[in-house]
Enzyme design. Structure first.
Site, mmCIF file in Angstrom:
data_model
loop_
_atom_site.group_PDB
_atom_site.id
_atom_site.type_symbol
_atom_site.label_atom_id
_atom_site.label_comp_id
_atom_site.label_asym_id
_atom_site.label_seq_id
_atom_site.Cartn_x
_atom_site.Cartn_y
_atom_site.Cartn_z
ATOM 1 N N SER A 1 0.842 -1.196 0.000
ATOM 2 C CA SER A 1 0.000 0.000 0.000
ATOM 3 C C SER A 1 0.883 1.255 0.000
ATOM 4 O O SER A 1 1.771 1.373 -0.834
ATOM 5 C CB SER A 1 -0.973 -0.045 1.188
ATOM 6 O OG SER A 1 -2.030 0.860 1.029
ATOM 7 N N ASP B 1 -9.456 -4.777 -5.584
ATOM 8 C CA ASP B 1 -9.020 -3.780 -4.607
ATOM 9 C C ASP B 1 -9.892 -2.525 -4.727
ATOM 10 O O ASP B 1 -9.933 -1.887 -5.778
ATOM 11 C CB ASP B 1 -7.555 -3.427 -4.857
ATOM 12 C CG ASP B 1 -6.903 -2.662 -3.702
ATOM 13 O OD1 ASP B 1 -7.632 -1.950 -2.979
ATOM 14 O OD2 ASP B 1 -5.684 -2.770 -3.545
ATOM 15 N N HIS C 1 -7.738 -5.573 -1.156
ATOM 16 C CA HIS C 1 -6.523 -4.865 -0.739
ATOM 17 C C HIS C 1 -5.826 -5.703 0.318
ATOM 18 O O HIS C 1 -5.948 -5.450 1.523
ATOM 19 C CB HIS C 1 -6.911 -3.485 -0.187
ATOM 20 C CG HIS C 1 -5.745 -2.545 -0.029
ATOM 21 N ND1 HIS C 1 -4.981 -2.118 -1.083
ATOM 22 C CD2 HIS C 1 -5.225 -1.952 1.080
ATOM 23 C CE1 HIS C 1 -4.044 -1.290 -0.650
ATOM 24 N NE2 HIS C 1 -4.161 -1.190 0.660
#
Length: 231
Positions: free
Chosen positions: A122, A176, A207
């Site tokens: 991320s 995601d 995610h």
């Protein structure tokens, strides 16, 4: 062996064998901490012939605008869900300085820059891309998971020729909703247009990280560690 550092950014360190010759600095995502990816050390199953020090730093705590100013660990602030919108450039560059200091410390410990890898998930992955492309010494590689290329408008002017051939592993979940895969695809396009070597993987997940992804990272690392050792 597992210890906690007190200098530089606070971090967790794990060495897969004594006298490591490789280092992987792994950056967590928003709201997590260095513990988040500790289990991946065993899951990657790196060869004992490639003794590696994993460094899992903890990001500083800061208020996050998109979360109503709630204070959490983050490498930089997030202003909106549009990652092409206004970005926290000062926060990104501040974290760049902090992570670069960790790279320099690994070199002081005797690990060659070409054997130092940056990895992250991320916004940790976004930061790994940001730093790895700009670093003044040739690094071993970048693992960028479920992320995007930050400050994309300036990266072409700031990238360092020393890392023009740095191998990059990018992976993203097709479901995601936190960082839509379209962001990662656009970032990959910018990297490919700049002639970077990008190995791309896409998985039917949100995610997160999945088992096949870990296996693919392991395979890529085994190959790339070998390559860095021959340079």
């Amino acid at each position: 062996m597992m210890t906690k550092t007190t200098q530089f950014l606070s971090a967790i360190e794990i060495e897969t064998a004594p006298n490591p010759i490789y280092a992987i600095i792994w950056l967590h995502g928003l709201g997590a901490d260095g513990n988040d990816f500790v289990p991946i050390v065993n899951e990657l199953g790196l060869s004992a012939e490639k003794p590696t020090r994993f460094v899992f730093p903890h990001a500083p705590e800061r208020p996050i605008s998109i979360n109503n100013g709630y204070i959490m660990r983050a490498w930089y602030d997030i202003f909106s869900s549009d990652f092409n919108d206004h970005q926290d450039e000062s926060g990104i560059r501040s974290s760049q300085i902090a992570i670069t200091a960790l790279i320099e410390r690994e070199m002081q410990r005797g690990i060659s820059a070409k054997n130092i890898f940056l990895a992250g998930f991320s916004q940790g992955g976004a930061l790994a891309l940001h730093i790895g492309l700009r670093h003044s010494l040739r690094l071993g590689g970048i693992v960028a998971l479920s992320c995007y290329l930050p400050l994309a408008k300036t990266f072409a002017a700031e990238i360092n020729a020393m890392n023009a051939a740095i191998p990059i592993f990018m992976a993203h979940g097709s479901f995601d909703t936190v960082i839509p895969i379209s962001n990662a695809v656009a970032s990959r396009g910018k990297l490919l247009a700049a002639d970077y070597r990008v190995e791309w993987h896409e998985y039917p997940m949100a995610h997160s990280v999945c088992g096949q992804e870990i296996a693919d990272i392991s395979n890529w690392l085994q190959r790339t560690l070998d390559d860095s050792g021959r340079i």
